[in-house]
Write a protein that holds these residues in place. Structure first.
Motif, PDB file in Angstrom:
ATOM      1  N   MET A 131      27.207  78.693  13.942  1.00  0.00           N
ATOM      2  CA  MET A 131      27.954  77.672  13.220  1.00  0.00           C
ATOM      3  C   MET A 131      28.780  76.787  14.160  1.00  0.00           C
ATOM      4  O   MET A 131      28.678  75.555  14.088  1.00  0.00           O
ATOM      5  N   PRO A 132      29.564  77.366  15.084  1.00  0.00           N
ATOM      6  CA  PRO A 132      30.377  76.474  15.935  1.00  0.00           C
ATOM      7  C   PRO A 132      29.537  75.553  16.824  1.00  0.00           C
ATOM      8  O   PRO A 132      29.858  74.368  16.962  1.00  0.00           O
ATOM      9  N   GLY A 133      28.464  76.068  17.408  1.00  0.00           N
ATOM     10  CA  GLY A 133      27.622  75.242  18.264  1.00  0.00           C
ATOM     11  C   GLY A 133      26.958  74.116  17.486  1.00  0.00           C
ATOM     12  O   GLY A 133      26.935  72.961  17.932  1.00  0.00           O
ATOM     13  N   LEU A 134      26.444  74.449  16.312  1.00  0.00           N
ATOM     14  CA  LEU A 134      25.803  73.419  15.489  1.00  0.00           C
ATOM     15  C   LEU A 134      26.818  72.394  15.000  1.00  0.00           C
ATOM     16  O   LEU A 134      26.523  71.195  14.905  1.00  0.00           O
ATOM     17  N   THR A 135      28.018  72.859  14.691  1.00  0.00           N
ATOM     18  CA  THR A 135      29.087  71.952  14.267  1.00  0.00           C
ATOM     19  C   THR A 135      29.399  70.951  15.381  1.00  0.00           C
ATOM     20  O   THR A 135      29.541  69.750  15.144  1.00  0.00           O
ATOM     21  N   ALA A 136      29.504  71.468  16.600  1.00  0.00           N
ATOM     22  CA  ALA A 136      29.764  70.592  17.745  1.00  0.00           C
ATOM     23  C   ALA A 136      28.620  69.596  17.910  1.00  0.00           C
ATOM     24  O   ALA A 136      28.835  68.398  18.086  1.00  0.00           O
ATOM     25  N   ALA A 158      39.505  74.094  23.921  1.00  0.00           N
ATOM     26  CA  ALA A 158      39.132  75.395  24.490  1.00  0.00           C
ATOM     27  C   ALA A 158      38.637  76.354  23.418  1.00  0.00           C
ATOM     28  O   ALA A 158      38.390  77.535  23.696  1.00  0.00           O
ATOM     29  N   GLY A 159      38.460  75.863  22.210  1.00  0.00           N
ATOM     30  CA  GLY A 159      38.000  76.715  21.116  1.00  0.00           C
ATOM     31  C   GLY A 159      36.485  76.780  21.027  1.00  0.00           C
ATOM     32  O   GLY A 159      35.760  76.193  21.843  1.00  0.00           O
ATOM     33  N   ALA A 160      36.017  77.485  20.013  1.00  0.00           N
ATOM     34  CA  ALA A 160      34.580  77.752  19.862  1.00  0.00           C
ATOM     35  C   ALA A 160      33.765  76.467  19.731  1.00  0.00           C
ATOM     36  O   ALA A 160      32.668  76.356  20.271  1.00  0.00           O
ATOM     37  N   VAL A 161      34.305  75.492  19.019  1.00  0.00           N
ATOM     38  CA  VAL A 161      33.608  74.221  18.829  1.00  0.00           C
ATOM     39  C   VAL A 161      33.901  73.274  19.997  1.00  0.00           C
ATOM     40  O   VAL A 161      33.000  72.655  20.560  1.00  0.00           O
ATOM     41  N   GLY A 162      35.169  73.189  20.365  1.00  0.00           N
ATOM     42  CA  GLY A 162      35.609  72.218  21.371  1.00  0.00           C
ATOM     43  C   GLY A 162      34.905  72.354  22.706  1.00  0.00           C
ATOM     44  O   GLY A 162      34.520  71.358  23.323  1.00  0.00           O
ATOM     45  N   LEU A 163      34.712  73.584  23.150  1.00  0.00           N
ATOM     46  CA  LEU A 163      34.049  73.793  24.445  1.00  0.00           C
ATOM     47  C   LEU A 163      32.634  73.225  24.440  1.00  0.00           C
ATOM     48  O   LEU A 163      32.160  72.707  25.447  1.00  0.00           O
ATOM     49  N   VAL A 164      31.969  73.343  23.321  1.00  0.00           N
ATOM     50  CA  VAL A 164      30.594  72.841  23.222  1.00  0.00           C
ATOM     51  C   VAL A 164      30.601  71.317  23.120  1.00  0.00           C
ATOM     52  O   VAL A 164      29.799  70.631  23.766  1.00  0.00           O
ATOM     53  N   VAL A 165      31.530  70.779  22.338  1.00  0.00           N
ATOM     54  CA  VAL A 165      31.649  69.314  22.217  1.00  0.00           C
ATOM     55  C   VAL A 165      31.791  68.690  23.608  1.00  0.00           C
ATOM     56  O   VAL A 165      31.087  67.746  23.962  1.00  0.00           O
TER      57      VAL A 165
END
Lengths: 336, 336
Positions: A131-136, A158-165
């Protein structure tokens, strides 16, 4: 089979605490044809769960009082009456409600499970490939539409989504600026994840000035994970035709009153700015596309990932609460 | 030739008043080859002019102190050294800065003028077939994307843009709800312009409840001309995937401090809502398309229009100030 469960005991008023959770035991019936008994190995805790603790109309129904919390997870099959699964298989829930109850075991129908790929660390299904990667991916690419040379700012960097974004934006050739709290996260962003600059919102009396100096050419895309004063500060530096994927508002989730702040409408009109709220469910028909691209980048070493793993089923509530104080770097996971 | 001009005397702090304007005389030189001398017949006053009275970065540069205000208009040629124009022709400015100075005559180069179509009332070029009509058309169709059966709410509904938005939304098969101030405008919307419902924001202690009852199926498109508390109330009734073209914020233009209000981010995420600020200049490459469609609807009697015309060059400042008290129905114009 006897199991332990963690329930929502009461709806929090403001910041949740341990009193909002309770632990209980229950007994699962024997599985019948087509069913699979699964023991969770990793359970995901995510900011959006705070929304489900409230009674309100939203994209996902609230948890019920005295019923188990539920969230994403990876489990191990311990008994199966579906020929596609056998003991020891690692599985993730994929049905309409792709969640594990917060319980030491649960029964699924085989149709709502999928085996994990042995070539991928299983926790990646909760983060970079979940979910976080796809959200990013979809938030940045589909709404943010970053162009090479543009400046992308991401909060909750630095969160699960932000790092990927941030890493996807680098792949697109952008200048990437992360906003996060505390020197450790700032170092993580600039030293380990190659962000061009990082702004510590806990250390800056004047976040707006810090953003201005980190973004000499203004802000073209602002991936907003936090809402609140941090976002207000970014809004002061938007370029014409800036795009803002509005992913979440973790800084506001525990407000007891309707949060107020500077009105955005004049800025939107003056600079022809787009704000688009979204949830990953909007992209359900395109998960495959996102997954494929993320796997490719991960295998090519272009995207790395970070996880904070707490140990023990009983740690679930504490891990969830930890999200609101920023205890995690990257994806917060509980190893059961 | 001696002319009279109206200048920006000082930048208003809050609501502008007559002291922010001054009147002066000047002498125009004789026109040279390629130039055209034009006397304004109708001058447009528009809410966006308030933004140009401020010193700030925006999509259009501020007026300068002690220089003439400028805005759209229709004029009559009184002398021409461009063979395409002769005395008596009605013309509109079409250059990069398609404006008349607030002056009793002005010199243009022929390349920045266009003759009006004798089949169309000349004032229509300032309203339905001008900037306000095109703003309504592109904002609603391109950003709002109304679908038949949906509910479209428009604020500033009895204004130059709002009246057109409502009528186009009706043509698209939508339920159309207008928000305006005072019983006369409410009657105008429902009785003369066939809005399905109208909410009087000046008469409703609880605008939110009034909107709820006017929109039993929620709000799919909110065309926002006003910002402020009226928009806050509409935001409480948005449906999933609602679209908000953010056209203007007339209720906020005269604020002396940064206006604050409920934060929009949580609503945007929960309901996957789009907010898109825009100005008509973004659609410069598509004016012809919009104009063609509007002319077709006007000729077919599907769109009607309303103007408030004040008489006398000296009335320009007063007419502009009148916009902020809602003195106009439809397009506010000064007949010179």
């Amino acid at each position: 089979m006897d199991i332990k469960q963690i329930l929502l005991a009461s709806r929090p008023d403001g910041m949740p605490d341990m009193n909002n959770f309770s632990t209980t035991t229950a007994t699962l019936p024997d599985i019948t044809d087509g069913q699979v008994l699964v023991k969770p190995v990793y359970i995901s805790v995510d900011p959006y769960l705070r929304g489900r603790m409230k009674e309100e109309k939203s994209y996902i129904p609230p948890f019920r009082i005295n019923e188990p919390i539920e969230s994403g997870g990876v489990g191990e099959v311990i008994a199966s009456k579906d020929s596609r699964f056998r003991e020891g298989d690692l599985v993730i829930p994929t049905g309409k409600k792709p969640f594990f109850p917060w319980a030491t075991a649960a029964i699924f129908t085989g149709d709502t499970l999928r085996k994990t790929d042995p070539g991928v660390p299983p926790t990646y299904y909760l983060g970079i490939l979940g979910m976080p990667g796809l959200t990013a991916y979809f938030g940045l690419m589909d709404i943010g539409k970053p162009k090479s040379g543009e400046t992308v700012v991401v909060s909750g960097a630095a969160g699960a989504v932000g790092l990927v974004v941030g890493q996807i934006a680098k792949i697109q050739g952008c200048r990437v600026v992360g906003i996060a709290g505390g020197p450790e996260k700032i170092r993580l962003l600039t030293d380990e994840f190659n962000f061009d600059a990082a702004v510590d919102y806990k250390d800056n009396l004047n976040i707006s000035a810090a953003i201005a100096s980190a973004c000499p050419n203004g802000v073209d895309v602002y991936f907003d994970n936090v809402g609140g004063p941090v976002s207000d500060a970014v809004m002061e530096h938007l370029n014409f035709f800036a795009r803002i994927p509005v992913c979440g508002s973790i800084s506001l989730y525990n407000s007891t009153e309707t949060p107020t702040g500077p009105r955005v409408q004049p800025t939107l009109t003056k600079f022809s700015v787009l704000m688009q709220g979204f949830t990953i469910g909007n992209y359900a028909g395109r998960y495959h596309e996102g997954m494929q691209q993320l796997v490719e980048w991960v295998k090519a070493g272009k995207i790395r990932y970070r996880e904070t793993i707490e140990e023990g089923f009983d740690k679930l509530p504490e891990a969830l609460l930890g999200l609101f104080s920023g205890r995690n770097s990257g994806k917060m996971i509980v190893k059961v």
